[in-house]
Design a protein around this motif. Structure first.
Motif, PDB file in Angstrom:
ATOM      1  N   SER A   1       0.847  -1.188   0.000  1.00 33.25           N
ATOM      2  CA  SER A   1       0.000   0.000   0.000  1.00 33.25           C
ATOM      3  C   SER A   1       0.883   1.239   0.000  1.00 33.25           C
ATOM      4  CB  SER A   1      -0.908   0.018   1.238  1.00 33.25           C
ATOM      5  OG  SER A   1      -1.703  -1.145   1.292  1.00 33.25           O
ATOM      6  N   PRO A   2       1.023   1.913  -1.143  1.00 37.27           N
ATOM      7  CA  PRO A   2       1.861   3.114  -1.188  1.00 37.27           C
ATOM      8  C   PRO A   2       1.499   4.094  -0.078  1.00 37.27           C
ATOM      9  CG  PRO A   2       1.149   2.516  -3.391  1.00 37.27           C
ATOM     10  CD  PRO A   2       0.395   1.621  -2.448  1.00 37.27           C
ATOM     11  N   GLY A   3       2.515   4.578   0.582  1.00 37.99           N
ATOM     12  CA  GLY A   3       2.305   5.529   1.673  1.00 37.99           C
ATOM     13  C   GLY A   3       2.554   4.931   3.037  1.00 37.99           C
ATOM     14  N   SER A   4       2.470   3.605   3.179  1.00 42.04           N
ATOM     15  CA  SER A   4       2.773   3.007   4.481  1.00 42.04           C
ATOM     16  C   SER A   4       4.269   3.145   4.730  1.00 42.04           C
ATOM     17  CB  SER A   4       2.331   1.541   4.532  1.00 42.04           C
ATOM     18  OG  SER A   4       2.981   0.780   3.532  1.00 42.04           O
ATOM     19  N   MET A   5       4.610   3.399   6.004  1.00 43.65           N
ATOM     20  CA  MET A   5       5.989   3.768   6.310  1.00 43.65           C
ATOM     21  C   MET A   5       6.366   3.328   7.709  1.00 43.65           C
ATOM     22  SD  MET A   5       7.904   6.265   8.110  1.00 43.65           S
ATOM     23  CE  MET A   5       6.758   7.597   8.417  1.00 43.65           C
ATOM     24  N   ARG A   6       7.662   3.057   7.902  1.00 41.04           N
ATOM     25  CA  ARG A   6       8.202   2.851   9.242  1.00 41.04           C
ATOM     26  C   ARG A   6       9.668   3.270   9.229  1.00 41.04           C
ATOM     27  NH1 ARG A   6      11.252  -2.085   9.990  1.00 41.04           N
ATOM     28  NH2 ARG A   6      10.849  -3.637   8.354  1.00 41.04           N
ATOM     29  N   THR A   7      10.206   3.448  10.418  1.00 43.54           N
ATOM     30  CA  THR A   7      11.605   3.849  10.540  1.00 43.54           C
ATOM     31  C   THR A   7      12.433   2.666  11.036  1.00 43.54           C
ATOM     32  OG1 THR A   7      11.258   4.654  12.802  1.00 43.54           O
ATOM     33  CG2 THR A   7      11.021   6.254  11.000  1.00 43.54           C
ATOM     34  N   PHE A   8      13.722   2.748  10.790  1.00 47.98           N
ATOM     35  CA  PHE A   8      14.658   1.726  11.257  1.00 47.98           C
ATOM     36  C   PHE A   8      15.912   2.441  11.730  1.00 47.98           C
ATOM     37  CE2 PHE A   8      18.311  -1.096  10.400  1.00 47.98           C
ATOM     38  CZ  PHE A   8      17.977  -2.161  11.225  1.00 47.98           C
ATOM     39  N   GLU A   9      16.241   2.251  13.008  1.00 45.94           N
ATOM     40  CA  GLU A   9      17.459   2.843  13.564  1.00 45.94           C
ATOM     41  C   GLU A   9      18.224   1.756  14.300  1.00 45.94           C
ATOM     42  OE1 GLU A   9      18.990   6.630  16.286  1.00 45.94           O
ATOM     43  OE2 GLU A   9      16.840   6.303  15.946  1.00 45.94           O
ATOM     44  N   ALA A  10      19.505   1.622  13.974  1.00 51.06           N
ATOM     45  CA  ALA A  10      20.328   0.573  14.582  1.00 51.06           C
ATOM     46  C   ALA A  10      21.797   0.894  14.392  1.00 51.06           C
ATOM     47  CB  ALA A  10      20.010  -0.783  13.953  1.00 51.06           C
ATOM     48  N   THR A  11      22.610   0.347  15.271  1.00 47.70           N
ATOM     49  CA  THR A  11      24.064   0.409  15.114  1.00 47.70           C
ATOM     50  C   THR A  11      24.554  -1.008  14.858  1.00 47.70           C
ATOM     51  OG1 THR A  11      24.259   2.335  16.570  1.00 47.70           O
ATOM     52  CG2 THR A  11      26.245   1.038  16.192  1.00 47.70           C
ATOM     53  N   LEU A  12      25.129  -1.232  13.686  1.00 48.14           N
ATOM     54  CA  LEU A  12      25.547  -2.566  13.257  1.00 48.14           C
ATOM     55  C   LEU A  12      27.057  -2.599  13.086  1.00 48.14           C
ATOM     56  CD1 LEU A  12      22.819  -3.136  10.506  1.00 48.14           C
ATOM     57  CD2 LEU A  12      22.694  -3.698  12.950  1.00 48.14           C
ATOM     58  N   GLU A  13      27.599  -3.807  12.959  1.00 49.11           N
ATOM     59  CA  GLU A  13      29.033  -3.971  12.714  1.00 49.11           C
ATOM     60  C   GLU A  13      29.305  -3.921  11.210  1.00 49.11           C
ATOM     61  OE1 GLU A  13      30.588  -7.490  14.475  1.00 49.11           O
ATOM     62  OE2 GLU A  13      30.241  -6.818  16.532  1.00 49.11           O
ATOM     63  N   ALA A  14      30.317  -3.142  10.841  1.00 51.45           N
ATOM     64  CA  ALA A  14      30.664  -3.013   9.420  1.00 51.45           C
ATOM     65  C   ALA A  14      31.122  -4.354   8.864  1.00 51.45           C
ATOM     66  CB  ALA A  14      31.760  -1.971   9.239  1.00 51.45           C
ATOM     67  N   PRO A  15      30.610  -4.739   7.708  1.00 50.99           N
ATOM     68  CA  PRO A  15      31.097  -5.966   7.055  1.00 50.99           C
ATOM     69  C   PRO A  15      32.440  -5.709   6.397  1.00 50.99           C
ATOM     70  CG  PRO A  15      29.475  -4.893   5.692  1.00 50.99           C
ATOM     71  CD  PRO A  15      29.549  -4.083   6.952  1.00 50.99           C
ATOM     72  N   ALA A  16      33.051  -6.744   5.879  1.00 57.97           N
ATOM     73  CA  ALA A  16      34.332  -6.599   5.171  1.00 57.97           C
ATOM     74  C   ALA A  16      34.122  -5.804   3.889  1.00 57.97           C
ATOM     75  CB  ALA A  16      34.908  -7.973   4.847  1.00 57.97           C
ATOM     76  N   GLY A  17      35.150  -5.036   3.512  1.00 58.64           N
ATOM     77  CA  GLY A  17      35.116  -4.332   2.246  1.00 58.64           C
ATOM     78  C   GLY A  17      34.226  -3.116   2.212  1.00 58.64           C
ATOM     79  N   PHE A  18      33.966  -2.513   3.374  1.00 58.24           N
ATOM     80  CA  PHE A  18      33.113  -1.332   3.427  1.00 58.24           C
ATOM     81  C   PHE A  18      33.961  -0.093   3.177  1.00 58.24           C
ATOM     82  CE2 PHE A  18      29.104   0.499   5.340  1.00 58.24           C
ATOM     83  CZ  PHE A  18      28.230  -0.323   4.662  1.00 58.24           C
ATOM     84  N   GLY A  19      34.496   0.038   1.967  1.00 58.11           N
ATOM     85  CA  GLY A  19      35.350   1.159   1.620  1.00 58.11           C
ATOM     86  C   GLY A  19      36.211   0.817   0.426  1.00 58.11           C
ATOM     87  N   THR A  20      37.359   1.496   0.319  1.00 62.23           N
ATOM     88  CA  THR A  20      38.285   1.298  -0.785  1.00 62.23           C
ATOM     89  C   THR A  20      39.636   0.846  -0.242  1.00 62.23           C
ATOM     90  OG1 THR A  20      39.146   3.568  -0.730  1.00 62.23           O
ATOM     91  CG2 THR A  20      37.135   3.189  -2.001  1.00 62.23           C
ATOM     92  N   ASP A  21      40.597   0.644  -1.142  1.00 63.76           N
ATOM     93  CA  ASP A  21      41.946   0.283  -0.705  1.00 63.76           C
ATOM     94  C   ASP A  21      42.627   1.440   0.021  1.00 63.76           C
ATOM     95  OD1 ASP A  21      41.676  -2.219  -1.832  1.00 63.76           O
ATOM     96  OD2 ASP A  21      42.636  -1.668  -3.720  1.00 63.76           O
ATOM     97  N   ILE A  22      42.161   2.670  -0.229  1.00 58.31           N
ATOM     98  CA  ILE A  22      42.786   3.857   0.347  1.00 58.31           C
ATOM     99  C   ILE A  22      42.152   4.228   1.686  1.00 58.31           C
ATOM    100  CG2 ILE A  22      43.280   6.307  -0.043  1.00 58.31           C
ATOM    101  CD1 ILE A  22      43.172   5.655  -3.069  1.00 58.31           C
ATOM    102  N   VAL A  23      40.833   4.228   1.734  1.00 53.76           N
ATOM    103  CA  VAL A  23      40.091   4.580   2.946  1.00 53.76           C
ATOM    104  C   VAL A  23      38.990   3.548   3.137  1.00 53.76           C
ATOM    105  CG1 VAL A  23      38.774   6.354   4.141  1.00 53.76           C
ATOM    106  CG2 VAL A  23      40.493   7.033   2.464  1.00 53.76           C
TER     107      VAL A  23
END
Length: 199
Positions: free
Chosen positions: A22-44
């Protein structure tokens, strides 16, 4: 189009069945998770296991589920000029559409002749996998050539001295004309030869 099947046990995978279609239905999601591998580049990169905070809004639309919000994390890297270790605050606005399979099939037909088709993320059995689009958003936000400070002077190409240090303000090396380099390598023999020819 590459697509991995969402694993409900993965913290980056969310169940969106409660939104219905149903377009218009909504909810929020807030969480602190652990970064997986490869979350960036070779430089940063955001180190694997470090905290990634998500503050998102999930909204049902005609095509699927629209996810928007903010991703925050701490990345580490090196200055591109002087190799000083850096910590970089990552604050990324995200906005991504997860498409229902039947809508994705129609979009794929429309893009069949496109040499660079857009990436499409799916609603798969009422699940969405946030990791791929969030990874893309973080990578795009990271600096390609990070600097420890504006105008970093870098390292001396001859000896590696940090040219940002006050004691290296007048740092320099005597550069011999390459045409004399071979002669200089002969040392005393060359000097003797020069003396002899002068007599």
């Amino acid at each position: 189009m590459d697509h991995r099947t969402p694993d409900p046990r993965d913290p980056f995978v969310l169940d969106v069945h409660d939104l219905g279609r149903s377009p218009g239905s909504m909810r929020t999601f807030e969480a602190t998770l652990e970064a997986p591998a490869g979350f960036g580049t070779d430089i940063v990169t955001v180190p694997q296991g470090s905290s990634v905070h998500l503050d998102l809004r999930l909204e049902a639309v005609m095509e699927g589920v629209y996810v928007s919000g903010l991703v925050t994390a701490d990345a580490v890297g090196e200055c591109a000029r002087c190799l000083t270790e850096l910590e970089i605050d990552v604050d990324v606005d995200v906005a991504e559409l997860f498409v229902y399979p039947e809508r994705a099939a129609a979009a794929a037909e429309e893009q069949a002749e496109d040499e660079n088709p857009d990436e499409v993320y799916l609603v798969d059995n009422e699940l969405i996998d946030l990791e791929p689009p969030l990874r893309d958003a973080v990578v795009m936000a990271l600096p390609f050539s990070p600097l420890c400070r504006p105008g970093c002077k870098g390292l001396c190409s001859e000896c590696g001295a940090d040219l940002n240090e006050p004691e290296n303000a007048d740092h320099s090396h005597e550069i011999l004309d390459p045409r004399w380099k071979a002669l200089a390598a002969l040392g005393g023999d060359a000097d003797d030869a020069a003396d002899g020819s002068a007599r």
